[in-house]
Every structure is written in C-alpha cells, then in structure tokens.
Design a protein around this motif. Structure first.
Motif, PDB file in Angstrom:
ATOM      1  N   PRO A   1      31.731  28.610  44.214  1.00 19.77           N
ATOM      2  CA  PRO A   1      30.747  28.285  43.328  1.00 19.77           C
ATOM      3  C   PRO A   1      31.583  28.317  41.841  1.00 19.77           C
ATOM      4  O   PRO A   1      31.087  27.749  40.700  1.00 19.77           O
ATOM      5  CB  PRO A   1      29.740  29.114  43.220  1.00 19.77           C
ATOM      6  CG  PRO A   1      29.871  29.905  44.607  1.00 19.77           C
ATOM      7  CD  PRO A   1      31.449  29.756  45.026  1.00 19.77           C
ATOM      8  N   ALA A   2      32.788  28.709  41.558  1.00 16.52           N
ATOM      9  CA  ALA A   2      33.747  28.997  40.463  1.00 16.52           C
ATOM     10  C   ALA A   2      33.887  27.414  40.044  1.00 16.52           C
ATOM     11  O   ALA A   2      34.108  27.366  38.995  1.00 16.52           O
ATOM     12  CB  ALA A   2      34.815  29.690  40.699  1.00 16.52           C
ATOM     13  N   ALA A   3      34.164  26.572  40.881  1.00 15.54           N
ATOM     14  CA  ALA A   3      34.424  25.242  40.771  1.00 15.54           C
ATOM     15  C   ALA A   3      33.231  24.607  39.914  1.00 15.54           C
ATOM     16  O   ALA A   3      33.533  23.841  38.917  1.00 15.54           O
ATOM     17  CB  ALA A   3      34.654  24.484  42.090  1.00 15.54           C
ATOM     18  N   VAL A   4      32.047  25.191  40.468  1.00 14.79           N
ATOM     19  CA  VAL A   4      30.682  24.586  39.706  1.00 14.79           C
ATOM     20  C   VAL A   4      30.693  25.060  38.105  1.00 14.79           C
ATOM     21  O   VAL A   4      30.499  24.248  37.111  1.00 14.79           O
ATOM     22  CB  VAL A   4      29.444  24.721  40.413  1.00 14.79           C
ATOM     23  CG1 VAL A   4      28.123  24.140  39.720  1.00 14.79           C
ATOM     24  CG2 VAL A   4      29.654  24.268  41.930  1.00 14.79           C
TER      25      VAL A   4
ATOM     26  N   ALA B   1      41.125  34.469  42.233  1.00 12.28           N
ATOM     27  CA  ALA B   1      41.195  33.233  42.166  1.00 12.28           C
ATOM     28  C   ALA B   1      39.882  32.770  41.374  1.00 12.28           C
ATOM     29  O   ALA B   1      40.250  31.642  40.507  1.00 12.28           O
ATOM     30  CB  ALA B   1      41.262  32.401  43.573  1.00 12.28           C
ATOM     31  N   ASP B   2      39.010  32.985  41.689  1.00 12.93           N
ATOM     32  CA  ASP B   2      37.659  32.618  40.847  1.00 12.93           C
ATOM     33  C   ASP B   2      37.844  32.669  39.274  1.00 12.93           C
ATOM     34  O   ASP B   2      37.408  31.886  38.553  1.00 12.93           O
ATOM     35  CB  ASP B   2      36.325  33.361  41.126  1.00 12.93           C
ATOM     36  CG  ASP B   2      35.763  32.790  42.569  1.00 12.93           C
ATOM     37  OD1 ASP B   2      36.275  31.666  42.993  1.00 12.93           O
ATOM     38  OD2 ASP B   2      34.853  33.677  43.022  1.00 12.93           O
TER      39      ASP B   2
ATOM     40  N   GLY C   1      27.041  32.128  43.004  1.00 10.60           N
ATOM     41  CA  GLY C   1      28.089  33.212  42.949  1.00 10.60           C
ATOM     42  C   GLY C   1      28.937  32.615  41.698  1.00 10.60           C
ATOM     43  O   GLY C   1      28.720  31.621  41.199  1.00 10.60           O
ATOM     44  N   ALA C   2      29.733  33.568  41.239  1.00  4.45           N
ATOM     45  CA  ALA C   2      30.717  33.020  39.950  1.00  4.45           C
ATOM     46  C   ALA C   2      29.977  32.710  39.051  1.00  4.45           C
ATOM     47  O   ALA C   2      30.212  31.876  38.194  1.00  4.45           O
ATOM     48  CB  ALA C   2      31.723  32.127  40.487  1.00  4.45           C
ATOM     49  N   GLY C   3      28.792  33.188  38.726  1.00  2.00           N
ATOM     50  CA  GLY C   3      27.965  32.793  37.584  1.00  2.00           C
ATOM     51  C   GLY C   3      27.213  31.423  37.628  1.00  2.00           C
ATOM     52  O   GLY C   3      26.732  31.046  36.826  1.00  2.00           O
TER      53      GLY C   3
ATOM     54  N   GLU D   1      29.071  37.286  38.828  1.00  2.00           N
ATOM     55  CA  GLU D   1      30.026  38.231  39.477  1.00  2.00           C
ATOM     56  C   GLU D   1      30.755  37.508  40.655  1.00  2.00           C
ATOM     57  O   GLU D   1      30.406  36.361  40.936  1.00  2.00           O
ATOM     58  CB  GLU D   1      29.198  39.285  40.254  1.00  2.00           C
ATOM     59  CG  GLU D   1      27.837  38.708  41.273  1.00  2.00           C
ATOM     60  CD  GLU D   1      28.255  37.857  42.479  1.00  2.00           C
ATOM     61  OE1 GLU D   1      29.482  38.545  43.029  1.00  2.00           O
ATOM     62  OE2 GLU D   1      27.856  36.968  42.979  1.00  2.00           O
ATOM     63  N   THR D   2      31.816  37.848  41.094  1.00  2.00           N
ATOM     64  CA  THR D   2      32.540  37.741  42.164  1.00  2.00           C
ATOM     65  C   THR D   2      33.120  38.907  42.977  1.00  2.00           C
ATOM     66  O   THR D   2      33.801  39.495  42.584  1.00  2.00           O
ATOM     67  CB  THR D   2      33.766  36.537  41.753  1.00  2.00           C
ATOM     68  OG1 THR D   2      34.376  36.226  43.046  1.00  2.00           O
ATOM     69  CG2 THR D   2      34.494  37.041  40.886  1.00  2.00           C
ATOM     70  N   ILE D   3      32.393  38.785  44.204  1.00  2.00           N
ATOM     71  CA  ILE D   3      32.536  39.985  45.005  1.00  2.00           C
ATOM     72  C   ILE D   3      32.358  39.577  46.554  1.00  2.00           C
ATOM     73  O   ILE D   3      31.098  39.757  46.708  1.00  2.00           O
ATOM     74  CB  ILE D   3      32.312  41.341  44.696  1.00  2.00           C
ATOM     75  CG1 ILE D   3      32.723  42.390  45.589  1.00  2.00           C
ATOM     76  CG2 ILE D   3      30.745  41.156  44.395  1.00  2.00           C
ATOM     77  CD1 ILE D   3      32.514  43.843  45.145  1.00  2.00           C
ATOM     78  N   PRO D   4      33.223  39.398  47.268  1.00  2.00           N
ATOM     79  CA  PRO D   4      32.897  39.156  48.764  1.00  2.00           C
ATOM     80  C   PRO D   4      32.171  40.256  49.369  1.00  2.00           C
ATOM     81  O   PRO D   4      32.733  41.424  49.137  1.00  2.00           O
ATOM     82  CB  PRO D   4      34.286  38.597  49.396  1.00  2.00           C
ATOM     83  CG  PRO D   4      35.184  38.155  48.212  1.00  2.00           C
ATOM     84  CD  PRO D   4      34.830  39.133  47.094  1.00  2.00           C
TER      85      PRO D   4
END
Length: 329
Positions: free
Chosen positions: A61-64, A35-36, A293-295, A134-137
C-alpha cells in the motif's frame, strides 16, 4: 498545514506461520517497514533490498500512498518504532525497541516510555493536521490483542484474502495466558494493554495521537483495524478530542468498522480507490489482498479532498513501474 506521519516498526509476531502477507516470505517481511518508509519518502528504494509485495505479487500500500503524495503533495515524517533493518528515509526515534512475539509475557517492554516520548513529539509538531499511518507486518494480530486487553469488541482484518481469524484468536488466547491477563483487565490502562498484548507501533501511534490532540492538532488515523486499536488506546487514555479513522472499502467490506468507531466516538471515512475490475496487480486489492497499510486510507482521503482520486490507480502503476514491481496478477 497537513503532515503525513508514518510510524514504522516490527514485531516477531509476524514470524508466526500464516499470520501476514506483508512481504513475499518471512525472511523478507522484516524489510517491509524500512522499504515502505523509503518508498513514501523518495518514490524508490534506497537501502532496503526488496520492494514489499505479497507472496502473490500484490504491491505494498505504500505505493498507493506515494502516488497520492506525487499528485497532492504533503510533508512527511517517519517515526522509528523500532526498525530491525535500517531505512534510508530520515526518521525520528522515540526509544522503542522491536516487538517480541505477542505470546511472550511482556512483548513490548518499552511501550510506556515510547508512548510518553511519542506524546511529547505529537504535542510539539507545528502542523494544523496530522494523517498518521503505520507499517508493521503482523500488526493486525497485536491489534486484536490490544482490543482484547482493553475489553473492546473489535474484529481485525488481514493482509491475506482469507483472514486467519481462528489462528489470530488462538495466538491471542495464548498471549493472554502468558501475560496473566484477563480480557478487559487493562481497560483504561492503555500502556499496560500495549506492553502486554501489543506492538511498539501501536504504542507510538497512540502516544503521538494523544499528544497531538491534546495540543489542538487535528488527527486522522489513516488505516484499518490496527489504527482502530490505536484509537481505542487513545480513548482509554482519557483523550476525548475529535478523532477520525480514514480507511479503505477493502477493510470496511471485511470487518465492521462503523460500530466500533461509533462506540469510540470517532468519525469514520471510507474511500474507494476503484481498483475493482482492473487487469493488473491492483486487482489483487479487490480480491482481498493487502486492503490497507502505510497510511493508504488517509492518503486516499487527501486525494479525494483534492479531487485527485481518479488519478491514484494510474499513479500507483507509475510508481510500480519505477520500482520494478510486476504488473500482472
């Protein structure tokens, strides 16, 4: 030209109870990286079934990062490190497989090959500068594992307001025993460190960064303690070119980034998105959730460079409105 690279993947370490808030619950957490990637690429979901939020509703954080992209503009690349659930974002694969539980004897068997493939990718990208996120729970726990394997004295942050440090340390002590590895035994053997105590995203980020630096490309690692672990892997691979870690005030207030980045001869840039004092979901960042997260840290640096930092908060709310994430904490 600056390109934003998101490395997305999974580790079964995220299934450990109490480890991560990168998703509303453990069943949905596996969809977070997919999703990110879609959110940063398109600004809305395509195939992922749910918007990533914490159990209390803190937005990803991907929304940011997406809000910054809409205001600043940058090219993107998603590297699949290997996603368990499909994403609608275009991706480049590097031969990684999903990470096993870090307490397994060999949680990332494909790490050496994925590292090499990612290094080749990094060497051949035509950009002047890369911002790598990165994105990884569950990734802060595996980051702690890698640092322990390398002998790097680094604390790790958390997506949770109360960092479960004791739990993470207990998990990594079990992982060290399962892998028959002493702390520091994998120093200057970074592929072994990430194969035995890491996750596939760390292998790919480190390989990609090493290759890009070796080819003369500037690299900014956009993130927190997971990207700090990636920087340690790069340095332990003998890559000495200048390297920057760009993070958020929320991570910098949680752990000591400055000492470790100095030890690794990396520049540190910390950016404040000014989410403090708000009465919407972004206030949860100031309360200690998500943090990075998510850069996000790298994206905020790009916003600051473009004098667009003041527009990020409202831009993030616009993204949230579009994708249907609740505003109220």
């Amino acid at each position: 030209m600056t390109r934003f690279v998101l490395v997305a993947g999974t580790t079964e370490t995220a299934k450990i109870d109490g480890i991560s808030a990168a998703g509303a619950d453990p069943d949905l957490r596996v969809h977070t990286p997919s999703a990110d990637a879609e959110l940063i690429e398109y600004g809305h979901l395509v195939r992922a079934p749910v918007v990533p939020v914490s159990p209390t509703g803190c937005p990803t954080p991907a929304a940011v990062t997406r809000a910054v992209r809409e205001r600043v503009g940058f090219e993107t690349l998603v590297v699949d490190a290997d996603l368990v659930e499909p994403t609608g974002a275009p991706t480049v694969g590097v031969g990684a497989t999903p990470g096993r539980d870090v307490r397994d004897a060999e949680p990332v068997p494909t790490a050496p090959g994925a590292w090499v493939a990612a290094r080749d990718l990094g060497r051949n990208l035509p950009d002047d500068e890369l911002v790598v996120g990165e994105t990884i729970p569950g990734g802060t726990t595996t980051a702690l594992g890698v640092c322990r394997a390398l002998g790097v004295a680094a604390s790790v942050s958390s997506s949770l307001p109360q960092n479960p440090v004791a739990l993470k340390r207990e998990v990594i002590e079990t992982a060290l025993a399962a892998s028959d590895l002493d702390p520091g035994e994998a120093a200057f053997r970074p592929r072994r460190a990430v194969r035995l105590l890491g996750d596939p995203v760390l292998a790919v980020v480190a390989g990609l960064t090493a290759g890009a630096l070796e080819s003369g490309t500037d690299v900014i690692l956009g993130g927190g303690t997971q990207l700090l672990a990636a920087a340690a892997l790069v340095r332990h691979a003998g890559v000495a070119e200048p390297l920057t870690l760009a993070s958020t005030t929320y991570v910098a207030d949680d752990v000591d980034l400055a000492t470790v980045t100095a030890d690794l001869d990396c520049d540190l840039v910390v950016t404040d998105p000014s989410f403090d004092g708000r009465d919407d979901a972004l206030a949860r960042y100031a309360d200690g959730e998500a943090k990075e997260g998510a850069g996000m840290g790298g994206a905020l640096l790009l916003a600051d460079r473009a004098n667009a930092l003041d527009a990020v908060a409202d831009g993030t709310l616009e993204v949230m409105e579009r994708i249907g994430t609740p505003h109220e904490p």
